[in-house]
Design a protein around this motif. Structure first.
Motif, PDB file in Angstrom:
ATOM      1  N   CYS B  16       6.229  67.305  77.657  1.00 38.33           N
ATOM      2  CA  CYS B  16       7.277  68.318  77.549  1.00 38.33           C
ATOM      3  C   CYS B  16       7.110  69.321  78.681  1.00 38.33           C
ATOM      4  O   CYS B  16       6.004  69.663  79.086  1.00 38.33           O
ATOM      5  CB  CYS B  16       7.252  68.965  76.166  1.00 38.33           C
ATOM      6  SG  CYS B  16       6.677  70.643  76.134  1.00 38.33           S
ATOM      7  N   TRP B  18       7.713  72.542  78.919  1.00 36.54           N
ATOM      8  CA  TRP B  18       7.296  73.932  78.724  1.00 36.54           C
ATOM      9  C   TRP B  18       5.802  74.105  78.532  1.00 36.54           C
ATOM     10  O   TRP B  18       5.256  75.121  78.958  1.00 36.54           O
ATOM     11  CB  TRP B  18       8.057  74.554  77.547  1.00 36.54           C
ATOM     12  CG  TRP B  18       9.529  74.546  77.808  1.00 36.54           C
ATOM     13  CD1 TRP B  18      10.447  73.666  77.322  1.00 36.54           C
ATOM     14  CD2 TRP B  18      10.238  75.437  78.676  1.00 36.54           C
ATOM     15  NE1 TRP B  18      11.693  73.937  77.820  1.00 36.54           N
ATOM     16  CE2 TRP B  18      11.596  75.040  78.660  1.00 36.54           C
ATOM     17  CE3 TRP B  18       9.883  76.528  79.469  1.00 36.54           C
ATOM     18  CZ2 TRP B  18      12.586  75.678  79.385  1.00 36.54           C
ATOM     19  CZ3 TRP B  18      10.874  77.175  80.191  1.00 36.54           C
ATOM     20  CH2 TRP B  18      12.205  76.761  80.152  1.00 36.54           C
ATOM     21  N   MET B  44      12.332  67.734  78.801  1.00 37.00           N
ATOM     22  CA  MET B  44      12.437  69.147  78.441  1.00 37.00           C
ATOM     23  C   MET B  44      11.648  69.457  77.175  1.00 37.00           C
ATOM     24  O   MET B  44      11.162  70.563  76.988  1.00 37.00           O
ATOM     25  CB  MET B  44      13.902  69.565  78.276  1.00 37.00           C
ATOM     26  CG  MET B  44      14.671  69.607  79.584  1.00 37.00           C
ATOM     27  SD  MET B  44      13.804  70.513  80.881  1.00 37.00           S
ATOM     28  CE  MET B  44      14.058  72.196  80.342  1.00 37.00           C
ATOM     29  N   CYS B  45      11.551  68.465  76.288  1.00 37.47           N
ATOM     30  CA  CYS B  45      10.881  68.717  75.015  1.00 37.47           C
ATOM     31  C   CYS B  45      10.408  67.372  74.477  1.00 37.47           C
ATOM     32  O   CYS B  45      11.039  66.345  74.719  1.00 37.47           O
ATOM     33  CB  CYS B  45      11.883  69.353  74.049  1.00 37.47           C
ATOM     34  SG  CYS B  45      11.280  69.556  72.359  1.00 37.47           S
ATOM     35  N   SER B  46       9.311  67.376  73.737  1.00 36.97           N
ATOM     36  CA  SER B  46       8.836  66.108  73.155  1.00 36.97           C
ATOM     37  C   SER B  46       9.860  65.558  72.168  1.00 36.97           C
ATOM     38  O   SER B  46       9.874  64.370  71.880  1.00 36.97           O
ATOM     39  CB  SER B  46       7.494  66.321  72.459  1.00 36.97           C
ATOM     40  OG  SER B  46       7.648  67.191  71.363  1.00 36.97           O
ATOM     41  N   ALA B  69       2.979  67.213  73.496  1.00 38.91           N
ATOM     42  CA  ALA B  69       3.950  68.203  73.035  1.00 38.91           C
ATOM     43  C   ALA B  69       3.322  69.585  73.020  1.00 38.91           C
ATOM     44  O   ALA B  69       2.112  69.749  73.161  1.00 38.91           O
ATOM     45  CB  ALA B  69       4.400  67.832  71.624  1.00 38.91           C
ATOM     46  N   CYS B  70       4.161  70.600  72.805  1.00 40.46           N
ATOM     47  CA  CYS B  70       3.669  71.955  72.544  1.00 40.46           C
ATOM     48  C   CYS B  70       2.979  71.958  71.176  1.00 40.46           C
ATOM     49  O   CYS B  70       3.295  71.138  70.317  1.00 40.46           O
ATOM     50  CB  CYS B  70       4.824  72.952  72.492  1.00 40.46           C
ATOM     51  SG  CYS B  70       5.829  73.030  73.971  1.00 40.46           S
ATOM     52  N   CYS B  75       7.031  75.164  70.131  1.00 40.70           N
ATOM     53  CA  CYS B  75       8.083  74.380  70.794  1.00 40.70           C
ATOM     54  C   CYS B  75       9.216  75.303  71.220  1.00 40.70           C
ATOM     55  O   CYS B  75       9.674  76.140  70.446  1.00 40.70           O
ATOM     56  CB  CYS B  75       8.591  73.284  69.850  1.00 40.70           C
ATOM     57  SG  CYS B  75      10.061  72.437  70.457  1.00 40.70           S
ATOM     58  N   HIS B  76       9.627  75.138  72.449  1.00 41.56           N
ATOM     59  CA  HIS B  76      10.676  75.965  73.034  1.00 41.56           C
ATOM     60  C   HIS B  76      11.989  75.829  72.272  1.00 41.56           C
ATOM     61  O   HIS B  76      12.836  76.702  72.310  1.00 41.56           O
ATOM     62  CB  HIS B  76      10.870  75.498  74.483  1.00 41.56           C
ATOM     63  CG  HIS B  76      11.456  76.531  75.378  1.00 41.56           C
ATOM     64  ND1 HIS B  76      10.744  77.614  75.814  1.00 41.56           N
ATOM     65  CD2 HIS B  76      12.700  76.652  75.915  1.00 41.56           C
ATOM     66  CE1 HIS B  76      11.510  78.356  76.607  1.00 41.56           C
ATOM     67  NE2 HIS B  76      12.696  77.782  76.671  1.00 41.56           N
ATOM     68  N   TYR B  77      12.150  74.673  71.624  1.00 45.72           N
ATOM     69  CA  TYR B  77      13.374  74.423  70.865  1.00 45.72           C
ATOM     70  C   TYR B  77      13.054  74.401  69.370  1.00 45.72           C
ATOM     71  O   TYR B  77      13.661  73.677  68.592  1.00 45.72           O
ATOM     72  CB  TYR B  77      14.018  73.121  71.324  1.00 45.72           C
ATOM     73  CG  TYR B  77      14.178  73.092  72.817  1.00 45.72           C
ATOM     74  CD1 TYR B  77      15.270  73.701  73.424  1.00 45.72           C
ATOM     75  CD2 TYR B  77      13.211  72.516  73.633  1.00 45.72           C
ATOM     76  CE1 TYR B  77      15.396  73.723  74.809  1.00 45.72           C
ATOM     77  CE2 TYR B  77      13.319  72.534  75.009  1.00 45.72           C
ATOM     78  CZ  TYR B  77      14.418  73.139  75.595  1.00 45.72           C
ATOM     79  OH  TYR B  77      14.529  73.175  76.962  1.00 45.72           O
ATOM     80  N   ASN B  81       8.968  69.380  68.541  1.00 43.59           N
ATOM     81  CA  ASN B  81       7.677  68.706  68.433  1.00 43.59           C
ATOM     82  C   ASN B  81       7.456  68.143  67.030  1.00 43.59           C
ATOM     83  O   ASN B  81       6.781  67.129  66.848  1.00 43.59           O
ATOM     84  CB  ASN B  81       6.524  69.619  68.867  1.00 43.59           C
ATOM     85  CG  ASN B  81       6.508  70.946  68.131  1.00 43.59           C
ATOM     86  OD1 ASN B  81       7.372  71.216  67.292  1.00 43.59           O
ATOM     87  ND2 ASN B  81       5.530  71.777  68.451  1.00 43.59           N
TER      88      ASN B  81
HETATM   89  S1  FES Z   1       9.425  72.330  74.183  1.00 46.57           S
HETATM   90 FE1  FES Z   1       7.460  71.514  74.181  1.00 46.57          FE
HETATM   91  S2  FES Z   1       7.568  70.237  72.486  1.00 46.57           S
HETATM   92 FE2  FES Z   1       9.493  71.139  72.428  1.00 46.57          FE
END
Ligand code: FES
Lengths: 329, 139
Positions: B16, B18, B44-46, B69-70, B75-77, B81
């Motif tokens: 991811c 971020w 952008m994200c897992s 993942a974060c 998680c940015h969203y 994750n």
């Molecule tokens: S932004 Fe990193 S897992 Fe969603």
């Protein structure tokens, strides 16, 4: 009089359901007969293989080939029908993606035969005989066609012009295809026809709202609400990852879609799509402050309800899925 | 005596943007070394990791896939994750049925500051997949 185009329906490793679907054209069969020379269908009529062999190549206008390829005899017939047909159609989910016969690709042939003939509570076989090869009878030798190492779908062996999905295809869709063929309006080769391009959810008129599932549930556990999306009620309805065109008869009968029309247009792997979809609607509750291990355990506990995800999600498409079955068999 | 050539697995890493990608960057920044077997694909994200990506990676010759993942809550969203975890857990059950060892498809968490953890995870992944050897599909 102009000769009517010849129509053949052949079965390889199949259950006969696709033939039933053809017969379920009911009185439309008379229209088929008026427009075409329905000349080969081992399930319904007495034309023999040698009659097909004696035809000139490409003599049959269209062959609806159902069934997966399980034996060497299936392969031989696939090549014969290909040679004698102008259009070869993979008819039904077995020919298109392997379907139920291809579930054998989760195991090895010797394991499979062992489960059927030896380790089977309803079989009495003290001598441990596994049928294979040639057996002598007073009337003469009988030969069993060998099993293939793995079950294939039709296009893995011969060139296929069109695909008609369904287990079995819906009769109204079979009629659509025949009408389109007679009108000379079939789409470009390689297309999947007799179906839609979207998902079964588009055909299903249950009310659909925000999907948040707190537990997976199975058919035997409860009577689902008749109007509400079955997935929202926790049933693993595969409508979300299944091509439409059937008219959603299963969800109308309060049963979840099991995915028989295969993946929608443009979707490579039906099982992967189901996982993608379900992964975003599972609700494991508030996880704030919980450790990674505890969150993982919650997810795993959630998943234990269903004993066989692969068998469920690849019920109709294992042979055509990305991995095609168990690896390293 | 013939030299035995060590098997070098091909690993695809879905990271991811971020957290984990920044964590990988950090690993580079601290000039630590880690096995070169991982080809990183930044998302952008897992939550963007479709199980199809994992299967396609195997199909195209990967011996292992690692999803990073974060951490939960970061998680940015918000819950991407969590979705990744849910998908990965379900996919793992299926991969087991399909004969693919669980070591070949891992999910873990790396924050932007965890360069060391990134190095450790990659080393572990390469080590365990090396032991398993090349993934043989029946294609
Ligand atoms: S932004 Fe990193 S897992 Fe969603």
């Amino acid at each position: 009089m102009k000769q009517k185009p010849k129509l053949a329906v052949y079965w390889a490793a199949s259950c006969g359901g696709c033939e039933i679907a053809v017969v379920n054209l009911h009185e439309k069969l008379l229209d088929v007969d008026a427009a075409m020379d329905f000349m080969f269908c081992p399930c319904l009529m007495d034309t023999k293989k040698k009659d097909i062999e004696s035809l000139p190549d490409r003599a049959i206008a269209i062959t609806l080939f159902n069934g997966a390829l399980r034996t060497e005899e299936n392969i031989e017939m696939a090549h014969l029908m290909r040679k004698k047909s102008q259009l070869l159609v993979a008819f039904g989910s077995c020919a298109k993606g392997g379907c139920i016969p291809a579930l054998a690709n989760f195991t090895k042939n010797n394991e499979l035969l062992h489960s059927i003939y030896i380790d089977n509570h309803s079989v009495d076989n003290p001598a441990g005989i596994i049928p294979s090869g040639t057996t002598a009878f007073p009337e003469g030798d009988m030969q069993l066609t060998p099993l293939l190492e793995r079950v294939k779908h039709l296009a893995q062996e011969v060139e296929v012009d069109y695909y008609i999905p369904g287990c079995p295809p819906e009769p109204h869709q079979i009629w659509n295809v025949i009408e389109t063929f007679l009108a000379g309006e079939l789409p470009s080769k390689g297309s999947t026809i007799g179906c839609g391009t979207l998902t079964v959810c588009d055909d299903c008129d249950r009310t659909k709202e925000e999907k948040r599932i707190t537990a997976f549930r199975r058919n035997y556990e409860f009577y689902p609400e008749p109007e509400v999306c079955l997935l929202e009620q926790g049933l693993l309805c595969m409508g979300i990852a299944t091509r439409n065109g059937c008219g959603a008869p299963c969800t109308k009968a309060n049963m979840p879609c099991t995915g028989c029309y295969g993946a929608p247009e443009g979707v490579g792997d039906q099982g992967a799509k189901m996982v993608a979809a379900l992964g975003s609607v599972m609700d494991i509750g508030d996880t704030a402050g919980l450790s990674e291990e505890v969150i993982s355990e919650r997810v795993n506990a959630f998943l234990t309800t269903i004993p066989d995800y692969s068998g469920l999600f690849y019920k109709y498409t294992l042979a055509s899925s990305i991995l095609g079955g168990r690896v390293g068999r | 005596m013939k030299d035995t050539v060590r098997f070098e697995p091909k690993i695809i890493g879905f990271l991811c943007h971020w957290c984990s990608y920044a964590g990988a960057d950090k690993a580079g920044g601290i000039q630590g070394s880690y096995p070169h077997n991982v080809k990183i694909i930044r998302l952008m994200c897992s939550g963007r990791v479709d199980p199809l990506f994992v299967l396609s990676a195997f199909e195209k010759g990967a011996d292992g896939v690692i999803i990073l993942a974060c951490h939960h809550g970061d998680c940015h969203y918000k819950e991407g994750n969590c979705r990744a975890l849910q998908r990965h857990s379900m996919l793992s059950l299926m991969l087991a049925q399909l004969g693919i060892e669980k070591e070949r498809c891992r999910l873990d968490y790396v924050s932007a500051g965890e360069g060391e953890k990134f190095k450790r995870l990659i080393s572990e992944m390469v080590e365990s997949v090396s032991i398993l050897g090349a993934l043989q599909l029946n294609l």
